[in-house]
Enzyme design. Structure first.
Site, mmCIF file in Angstrom:
data_model
loop_
_atom_site.group_PDB
_atom_site.id
_atom_site.type_symbol
_atom_site.label_atom_id
_atom_site.label_comp_id
_atom_site.label_asym_id
_atom_site.label_seq_id
_atom_site.Cartn_x
_atom_site.Cartn_y
_atom_site.Cartn_z
ATOM 1 N N LYS A 1 0.835 -1.206 0.000
ATOM 2 C CA LYS A 1 0.000 0.000 0.000
ATOM 3 C C LYS A 1 0.871 1.258 0.000
ATOM 4 C CE LYS A 1 -3.737 -2.396 2.379
ATOM 5 N NZ LYS A 1 -4.278 -2.787 3.702
ATOM 6 N N GLN B 1 -5.215 -1.628 10.051
ATOM 7 C CA GLN B 1 -4.914 -2.924 9.446
ATOM 8 C C GLN B 1 -5.391 -4.061 10.346
ATOM 9 O OE1 GLN B 1 -3.572 -3.405 6.375
ATOM 10 N NE2 GLN B 1 -3.647 -5.614 6.661
ATOM 11 N N ASP C 1 -11.648 1.564 4.014
ATOM 12 C CA ASP C 1 -11.844 0.116 3.971
ATOM 13 C C ASP C 1 -13.296 -0.273 3.701
ATOM 14 O OD1 ASP C 1 -9.601 -1.547 4.361
ATOM 15 O OD2 ASP C 1 -9.436 -0.926 6.448
#
Ligand code: GUN
Length: 266
Positions: free
Chosen positions: A45, A89, A112
């Site tokens: 990322k 995460q 997300d």
């Protein structure tokens, strides 16, 4: 078009778009684990962001960080106007309630798509749908089989395939062997996300026009492996590595730009 070609072409478009922006999009990644897969995702990322001119930074906290401390950090990121979006995460250490954390992230910054009020979809299922569209797959009326029912992939995947007017079936660890074989044999699209190396193999019968999307990734001494044996006798099968992982990363950037454009009313 291979996934790599598709990614390269979207990235080029995104890069040109970001170059034209006065204020660079700003993404923050919070990581509280020493998970190998997470380290690889996060590295990917950050690499994509740098390549595309996106301002991204990682806040890596020790695994002992308390839930309260994490909630405080999320609150400050929610209120920091210089941060357009952020992700926490997963997985999180056991002493932190993941559902509580997902609900704490402002839906406005939830790149997300995990919050129930988020207008965005989780990155992996959205990335898969976007790729199938780019491949010209007409999904309406197809039998779609989702193997696995996780909150991050299986459940939202089934929902998005239904939105594409597929006939959707979800199977899982409690599905009988006979039923599993039956559903696989009748499926036009199979999305598998169970993390079981080479679960799909030659012992199953497939439609010759079937599409297999392999979300699984597991590592052993011989390297990285998907949930499906490579080169099954179907029309299209996504590789591992170099498949869905790249789609997920692209989707994160696409979601970030959607948030950015909404914030700045572009
Ligand atoms: N862990 C595995 N996939 C994901 C993802 O898409 N988002 C977050 N936040 N964590 C993950």
């Amino acid at each position: 078009m291979t996934i790599k070609e598709y990614i390269a072409s979207r990235k080029q478009q995104i890069k040109e778009y970001v170059e034209g922006l006065r204020v660079k999009p700003h993404l923050v990644i919070v990581q509280i684990n020493e998970d190998q897969a997470s380290n690889a995702y996060v590295k990917g990322k950050l690499k994509d962001s740098a390549e595309l001119g996106i301002d991204a930074n990682l806040i890596k906290l020790p695994v002992e960080t308390s839930e309260e401390e994490l909630l405080k950090l999320i609150d400050s990121l929610n209120h920091d106007d210089s941060v357009d979006a952020f992700i926490v995460q997963m997985p999180l250490p056991k002493h932190i309630d993941e559902e509580k954390i997902k609900l704490a992230v402002s839906p406005k910054k939830d790149v997300d798509g995990f919050h129930p009020l988020s207008e965005l979809n989780p990155c992996t299922p959205q990335g898969i749908i976007d790729y199938l569209h780019a491949e010209g797959v007409q999904m309406q009326g197809l039998n779609a089989l989702v193997i696995g029912r996780s909150n991050i992939v299986g459940k939202p995947m089934a929902k998005l395939l239904l939105k594409e007017n597929c006939n959707v079936t979800t199977v899982h660890s409690k599905t009988t062997k006979d039923d599993m074989a039956f559903y696989i044999k009748h499926a036009d699209i199979i999305v598998i996300a169970i993390g079981k190396q080479h679960f799909l193999d030659e012992k199953y019968e497939y439609k010759k026009d079937a599409i297999i999307v392999d979300v699984g990734i597991s590592r052993d001494e011989t390297g990285l492996h998907g949930d499906a044996v490579p080169n099954l006798p179907v029309k299209l099968q996504t590789p591992v590595p170099g498949g869905v992982g790249l789609l997920t990363r692209l989707s994160l950037i696409e979601n970030l730009l959607k948030i950015y454009n909404k914030k700045y009313k572009i």
